[in-house]
Design a protein around this motif. Structure first.
Motif, PDB file in Angstrom:
ATOM      1  N   ASN A  75       0.786  -1.231   0.000  1.00  0.00           N
ATOM      2  CA  ASN A  75       0.000   0.000   0.000  1.00  0.00           C
ATOM      3  C   ASN A  75       0.818   1.280   0.000  1.00  0.00           C
ATOM      4  N   ALA A  76       2.034   1.261   0.523  1.00  0.00           N
ATOM      5  CA  ALA A  76       2.837   2.484   0.550  1.00  0.00           C
ATOM      6  C   ALA A  76       3.261   2.916  -0.850  1.00  0.00           C
ATOM      7  N   MET A  77       3.067   2.033  -1.830  1.00  0.00           N
ATOM      8  CA  MET A  77       3.395   2.342  -3.219  1.00  0.00           C
ATOM      9  C   MET A  77       2.146   2.606  -4.051  1.00  0.00           C
ATOM     10  N   ASP A  78       1.007   2.774  -3.400  1.00  0.00           N
ATOM     11  CA  ASP A  78      -0.245   3.023  -4.127  1.00  0.00           C
ATOM     12  C   ASP A  78      -0.367   4.498  -4.486  1.00  0.00           C
ATOM     13  N   VAL A  79       0.416   4.910  -5.467  1.00  0.00           N
ATOM     14  CA  VAL A  79       0.492   6.305  -5.896  1.00  0.00           C
ATOM     15  C   VAL A  79       0.328   6.351  -7.412  1.00  0.00           C
ATOM     16  N   GLY A  80      -0.642   7.118  -7.876  1.00  0.00           N
ATOM     17  CA  GLY A  80      -0.907   7.180  -9.307  1.00  0.00           C
ATOM     18  C   GLY A  80      -0.282   8.373 -10.016  1.00  0.00           C
ATOM     19  N   ASP A  81       0.262   9.318  -9.231  1.00  0.00           N
ATOM     20  CA  ASP A  81       0.900  10.515  -9.801  1.00  0.00           C
ATOM     21  C   ASP A  81       2.067  10.896  -8.906  1.00  0.00           C
ATOM     22  N   PRO A  82       3.196  10.179  -8.997  1.00  0.00           N
ATOM     23  CA  PRO A  82       4.306  10.368  -8.072  1.00  0.00           C
ATOM     24  C   PRO A  82       4.922  11.764  -8.167  1.00  0.00           C
ATOM     25  N   SER A  83       4.934  12.470  -7.049  1.00  0.00           N
ATOM     26  CA  SER A  83       5.432  13.850  -7.037  1.00  0.00           C
ATOM     27  C   SER A  83       6.873  13.947  -7.503  1.00  0.00           C
ATOM     28  N   ASN A  84       7.727  13.051  -7.030  1.00  0.00           N
ATOM     29  CA  ASN A  84       9.161  13.202  -7.283  1.00  0.00           C
ATOM     30  C   ASN A  84       9.588  12.867  -8.699  1.00  0.00           C
ATOM     31  N   PHE A  85       8.659  12.384  -9.515  1.00  0.00           N
ATOM     32  CA  PHE A  85       9.000  12.218 -10.927  1.00  0.00           C
ATOM     33  C   PHE A  85       9.379  13.571 -11.532  1.00  0.00           C
ATOM     34  N   ALA A  86       8.800  14.650 -11.009  1.00  0.00           N
ATOM     35  CA  ALA A  86       9.146  15.994 -11.506  1.00  0.00           C
ATOM     36  C   ALA A  86      10.621  16.292 -11.290  1.00  0.00           C
ATOM     37  N   ARG A  87      11.174  15.812 -10.180  1.00  0.00           N
ATOM     38  CA  ARG A  87      12.602  16.036  -9.911  1.00  0.00           C
ATOM     39  C   ARG A  87      13.471  15.223 -10.864  1.00  0.00           C
TER      40      ARG A  87
END
Length: 433
Positions: free
Chosen positions: A303-315
């Protein structure tokens, strides 16, 4: 050192401004203007250094211009009071156990480091109170809540998706009280993260209270995670296994693997990276197609990886100027279903007598699938398996013990505020403070 926004329209900020703000005014994520290369001498002798010594050298490269050496050293040494060992799991595959901190999750280092840094800046600036907003899909909330618990001048609001974190994880941030408020949101993690980001852009709230974030969008949260990978390299070097070093990270919001990439930019000889995903494989699909297409997250046993738009991809995108070919030459991806994750946990336990948590299982399997014959792989085992006791036990068909630190949280009384995913409700709650 100054920090710029990944959206490139906000003014440059000094470190204390970037840490206290969390998110840049243009909704971008802060990035250091430059990444200092560490000298060759540091790497020549890294295997003779302690974890704290290594981390201090790395922290000095990031923060030494802005925090006095004695105070920075104190912050680092206070933060790293527990081990992060590299352990062999099978031939050429090692786990980096990042779960020996107070809440038994890898985010303890970043949370504790940020709490101490923010406390330093509050004291230096004479700020009356700072309010920390944090969205969590599991371990961030517990690490931040415990890292900031009882810290004068700081209040913490933890937003988490109702019914989508494990019972033990939930107990770690809903039973604390004091300066910690847990908010149970009727939605998914992405809704919680959206509420936090929108709060920073609301003029009424920003005039009413000083806000910052302790998610990995904050430079003081994600950068210290680079310590892990220098420490892993040092341990491999002591074993004579540091050549062709590959790092595999179970990835949700992509802060941990971004910190590892920063470590490489500082000179750490990491050959390449593998980002391990669950069914929320937006970045994995990007690496294969060049198309970054965020979508609503789905619930999984990791569940800690249940992210559909990862913020740090911008970095990551900013660091490599959105050059897909360059990014995919450095990073590959792998994604696994719940059933595959269960199979991996069972296989690893039976073959190696090693108990994986669901997130580490993704990374372990990715190394098995993608590691070349001449490479040595280290995967992040990011949380203690007991935090997912029922899931792990059903997969491996064996009982696992709950460490006393986790059992103590389970004895506490839940204190949380139920809320819809509407921003108006969140704003009303904060304006009443």
């Amino acid at each position: 050192m100054k920090y710029y926004s990944t959206n490139h329209t906000a003014p440059l900020a000094f470190l204390h401004e970037a840490v206290v703000r969390g998110l840049a005014p243009d909704r971008g994520l802060y990035m250091p203007e430059r990444i200092r290369k560490l000298p060759a001498e540091f790497f020549d002798h890294i295997d003779s250094m302690s974890f704290q010594e290594i981390a201090y050298h790395v922290a000095d490269a990031f923060f030494g211009e802005d925090i006095p050496a004695d105070r920075l050293k104190q912050i680092v040494y206070d933060t790293l009071s527990f081990p992060c060992p590299v352990k062999p799991v099978e031939d050429r595959i090692f786990s980096l156990e990042l779960f020996h901190g107070p809440t038994l999750a890898f985010k303890d280092v970043g949370a504790r480091f940020m709490a101490r840094m923010l406390q330093y800046f509050i004291h230096e600036e004479g700020t009356k109170e700072v309010n920390v907003l944090v969205a969590t899909s599991g371990d961030t909330g517990s690490a931040v809540a415990n890292g900031f618990l009882g810290v004068d001048g700081i209040r913490v609001f933890v937003l988490y998706p109702k019914g989508k974190v494990s019972a033990i994880q939930e107990s770690q941030f809903t039973t604390l009280g004091q300066n910690i408020t847990a908010i149970e949101v009727d939605g998914v993690f992405d809704d919680c993260q959206a509420l936090v980001k929108q709060a920073f852009l609301d003029d009424d709230l920003c005039h009413h209270m000083k806000l910052t974030s302790a998610n990995s969008i904050n430079v003081a949260r994600f950068l210290p995670q680079a310590f892990y990978y220098f420490h892993a390299y040092a341990q491999l070097k002591r074993m004579g296994m540091a050549d062709n070093f590959v790092v595999c990270v179970p990835s949700g919001n992509f802060g941990n693997i971004t910190a590892a990439i920063f470590a490489r930019q500082m000179g750490l000889p990491i050959k390449r990276f593998i980002a391990a995903n669950n069914a929320n494989d937006v970045v994995c699909q990007y690496l294969q197609t060049g198309n970054y297409a965020p979508r609503p997250s789905v619930q999984t046993i990791a569940n800690a990886m249940d992210v559909g738009d990862p913020s740090n991809f911008a970095r990551i995108s900013d660091l490599f100027h959105a050059d897909w070919q360059q990014i995919r030459s450095l990073m590959s991806g792998a994604a696994y279903t719940d059933e595959q994750i269960r199979h991996t946990m069972r296989h690893c336990y039976e073959a190696n007598h090693y108990v994986l948590d669901p997130h580490g299982a993704c990374a372990y399997q990715a190394l098995k699938d993608l590691l070349a014959d001449d490479e040595v792989g280290v995967f992040g085992e990011t949380a203690h398996p007991a935090k997912f006791k029922e899931t792990v036990e059903s997969a491996i068909n064996a009982e696992i013990d709950i460490p006393e630190r986790l059992a103590a949280f389970m004895k506490g009384k839940k204190q949380s505020v139920s809320m819809s995913k509407k921003f108006s409700d969140f704003k009303q709650l904060l304006m009443a403070e």
